[in-house]
Design an enzyme around this catalytic site. Structure first.
Site, short mmCIF file in Angstrom:
data_model
loop_
_atom_site.label_atom_id
_atom_site.label_comp_id
_atom_site.label_asym_id
_atom_site.label_seq_id
_atom_site.Cartn_x
_atom_site.Cartn_y
_atom_site.Cartn_z
CB THR A 173 12.02 -5.66 -62.43
OG1 THR A 173 12.03 -4.24 -62.44
CG2 THR A 173 11.43 -6.14 -61.11
CG HIS A 233 16.54 -6.78 -59.10
ND1 HIS A 233 17.83 -6.63 -58.65
CD2 HIS A 233 16.28 -5.69 -59.86
CE1 HIS A 233 18.32 -5.49 -59.08
NE2 HIS A 233 17.40 -4.90 -59.82
CD GLU A 248 8.88 -4.09 -69.62
OE1 GLU A 248 8.69 -3.38 -70.62
OE2 GLU A 248 9.98 -4.15 -69.05
CB CYS A 301 -5.27 1.33 -50.29
SG CYS A 301 -4.25 1.79 -51.72
CB CYS A 346 -6.34 2.67 -54.95
SG CYS A 346 -5.16 1.33 -55.26
CB CYS A 378 -1.72 0.05 -54.59
SG CYS A 378 -2.83 -1.15 -53.82
#
Length: 347
Positions: A42, A45, A66, A98, A101, A109
């Site tokens: 990721t 990106h 991480e 929310c 969650c 979420c």
């Protein structure tokens, strides 16, 4: 504190290492001294600008999601942790209020944030994090392995749960990066009778062979993966196919290699729209399953898998660097010359 600051996709160098203000915990947060920070696909990106939209912080920013470390400061309402606790982190943080969650699915979420995008990340000596994003790291697990547990391992565990692999299933998997390697191990634990793996990188094919979990290993550059899988299943196809590469060719193959009534599990990130095989999905009763990150209730189970030695994360780590070597680390990672890369912010 010292931190690696990403300067932007076109900056040279992309990262500079400098002094920034130490984080201060909000009431529900703790501050963690980062012992190990792992690079993730990721991150690429972010580096190429794909994930630098208006919803995220803009360069210069501290990337990294991480990580594992030691709690050094605790907010006034953060009761789950104490100074000195060893912890690892989810890559995400959620709002807690929310619909998703409250239903126990904080990975979905509505206001989900990501360390390194919505908040400062882990390529720094210290990081502030909501206590809900953290888990206790057992003493017997190293920090470098711990840095892989919240994302690489958690994503793999959740993916296999979503696929509902049954004993006796034939599973075919495309992509032997860290998540793919971990899913492969998890699929065998779940009961896959035959595990077929596909990749084009020789070193990854060698590594999966050493792990001893794959029943058949296919070099996608040398053989027609769909034909090989059909031949290995008497022309029927796999019960479950898993696409982890994010490459359109692999996605097409994963679909074609499915048996009627099979399940396609999507783990890889595809940034482009893909033409849906709607008629084939209908006539063949194919199930397409999405999976993202993990949920907190899964953590105790995947931690136990590492503690018991049933899942091996150490072999995924191929390179380690100090913070001052951050540009070299990312250059190798971007060139696909590594598997998992660990940064040590204190070095």
């Amino acid at each position: 504190m010292r931190a690696a600051l990403f300067q932007g996709p076109k900056a040279k160098p992309m990262f500079t290492v400098g002094e920034v203000e130490n984080p201060k915990p909000k009431a529900n947060e703790v501050v963690v001294e980062v012992e190990a920070s792992a690079l993730c696909g990721t991150d690429l990106h972010i580096l190429d600008g794909t994930l630098l939209g208006k919803a995220y912080k803009q360069p210069p920013l501290i990337v990294g999601h991480e990580w594992a470390g030691t709690v050094v400061e605790v907010g006034s309402l953060a009761e789950k942790f104490e100074v000195g606790d060893r912890v690892f982190s989810s890559p995400n943080f959620s709002c807690g209020v929310c619909t998703f969650c409250l239903r126990g699915r904080p990975n979905l979420c509505d206001k989900r944030g990501v360390f390194g995008l919505n908040a400062p990340g882990s390529n720094a000596e210290y990081i502030a994090a909501p206590q809900e994003s953290l888990y206790h790291l057992p003493e017997g697990i190293s920090f470098r392995v711990g840095s892989l547990m919240g994302d690489t391992l958690g994503t793999a565990y959740h993916a296999v749960r979503r696929a509902q692999i049954q004993p006796g299933d034939v599973v075919a998997l495309w992509g032997l990066g860290p998540v793919g390697m971990t899913i492969a191990q998890m699929a065998k634990i779940a009961g896959a009778a035959k595990l077929i793996v596909v990749d084009v990188v020789p070193s990854r094919l060698e590594e999966i062979s050493k792990l001893g979990v794959a029943d058949h290993i296919i070099n996608g550059k040398e053989k027609d993966a769909v034909k090989e899988i059909k031949d290995l299943t008497g022309g029927v196809g796999a019960d479950i196919t898993v696409e982890v590469t994010g490459v359109d060719l692999a996605l097409g193959q994963a679909f074609e290699a499915l048996r009627k009534g099979g399940k396609l599990l999507l783990v890889g990130t595809h940034s482009k729209k893909y033409e849906l095989w709607s008629l084939a999905v209908m006539y063949r009763e194919i199930s397409i399953i999405g999976t993202f990150a993990h949920i907190p209730t899964e953590a105790e189970y995947f931690v136990n898998l590492v503690e018991s030695g049933r899942i091996k994360l150490e072999p995924l780590i191929t390179h380690e660097f100090g913070l001052d070597e951050v540009n070299t680390a990312f250059e190798l990672f971007m060139a696909r010359k590594t598997n998992k890369v660990i940064l040590y912010p204190k070095k």
